[in-house]
Design a protein around this motif. Structure first.
Motif, mmCIF file in Angstrom:
data_model
loop_
_atom_site.group_PDB
_atom_site.id
_atom_site.type_symbol
_atom_site.label_atom_id
_atom_site.label_comp_id
_atom_site.label_asym_id
_atom_site.label_seq_id
_atom_site.Cartn_x
_atom_site.Cartn_y
_atom_site.Cartn_z
ATOM 1 N N GLU A 24 1.022 -1.181 0.005
ATOM 2 C CA GLU A 24 -0.064 -0.248 -0.067
ATOM 3 C C GLU A 24 0.803 1.201 -0.053
ATOM 4 N N THR A 25 0.332 2.272 -0.728
ATOM 5 C CA THR A 25 0.909 3.786 -0.625
ATOM 6 C C THR A 25 0.534 4.521 0.142
ATOM 7 N N ILE A 26 0.969 5.143 1.263
ATOM 8 C CA ILE A 26 0.497 5.976 2.437
ATOM 9 C C ILE A 26 1.060 7.478 1.828
ATOM 10 N N ARG A 27 -0.164 8.360 1.771
ATOM 11 C CA ARG A 27 0.162 9.809 1.477
ATOM 12 C C ARG A 27 0.516 10.607 2.936
ATOM 13 N N VAL A 52 12.446 1.834 3.278
ATOM 14 C CA VAL A 52 11.294 2.186 2.680
ATOM 15 C C VAL A 52 11.632 3.019 1.269
ATOM 16 N N SER A 53 10.629 3.134 0.448
ATOM 17 C CA SER A 53 10.744 4.175 -0.482
ATOM 18 C C SER A 53 9.754 5.336 -0.192
ATOM 19 N N ILE A 54 10.465 6.396 -0.276
ATOM 20 C CA ILE A 54 9.717 7.717 -0.017
ATOM 21 C C ILE A 54 9.808 8.775 -1.227
ATOM 22 N N SER A 55 8.578 8.865 -1.799
ATOM 23 C CA SER A 55 8.671 9.642 -2.912
ATOM 24 C C SER A 55 8.372 11.155 -2.627
ATOM 25 N N LYS A 88 4.877 10.303 -0.415
ATOM 26 C CA LYS A 88 4.254 9.186 -0.441
ATOM 27 C C LYS A 88 5.328 8.100 0.260
ATOM 28 N N VAL A 89 4.732 7.111 0.892
ATOM 29 C CA VAL A 89 5.595 5.748 1.418
ATOM 30 C C VAL A 89 4.861 4.800 0.960
ATOM 31 N N LEU A 90 6.033 3.947 0.147
ATOM 32 C CA LEU A 90 5.402 2.608 -0.142
ATOM 33 C C LEU A 90 5.734 1.805 0.668
ATOM 34 N N LYS A 96 6.165 -4.893 0.083
ATOM 35 C CA LYS A 96 5.510 -6.140 0.114
ATOM 36 C C LYS A 96 6.054 -7.279 0.947
#
Length: 123
Positions: A42-45, A74-77, A85-87, A90
């Motif tokens: 899930e992607t969290i805004r 984790v990946s933070i866009s 956004k944080v992914l 999985k």
């Protein structure tokens, strides 16, 4: 360095009679809950609101605070903007936590930094 800058600012406050003659820390608010439940993948805004009482420029950075129980990165866009956004990876397992910090640093003298943290718990 941020702690030393904070200490220097407090020393200046103690000898500066006018509020406007000293620098003050940015104000940081994470809009929404500070504890979030999320599923793997899930992607969290993330929505932050940052301001400076002294009208200084403020730089923003979202980063993972490695105190959570999820062991990897984790990946933070858009990590240098107020909305990021944080992914949730999985491979995250139910019950693990991911801590993400919003850091805001002004360009005053001395520069001051404020932090706010959100905790993502994997469901």
């Amino acid at each position: 360095p941020a702690a030393q800058q904070d200490f220097a600012a407090r020393l200046k406050w103690s000898v500066t009679p006018k509020y406007s003659d000293a620098n003050h820390a940015p104000l940081v608010i994470i809009e929404g809950p500070l504890n979030v439940l999320a599923s793997p993948g899930e992607t969290i805004r993330l929505n932050g609101k940052v301001s400076a009482p002294d009208k200084n420029n403020v730089s923003i950075k979202w980063w993972q605070f490695q105190v959570g129980t999820y062991p990897n990165t984790v990946s933070i866009s858009n990590a240098n903007t107020a909305q990021a956004k944080v992914l949730v990876p999985k491979d995250a397992v139910a019950g693990q936590t991911i801590h993400v910090v919003l850091e805001a640093t002004d360009n005053g003298s001395p520069s001051l930094t404020t932090y706010q943290r959100i905790i993502i718990t994997v469901k």
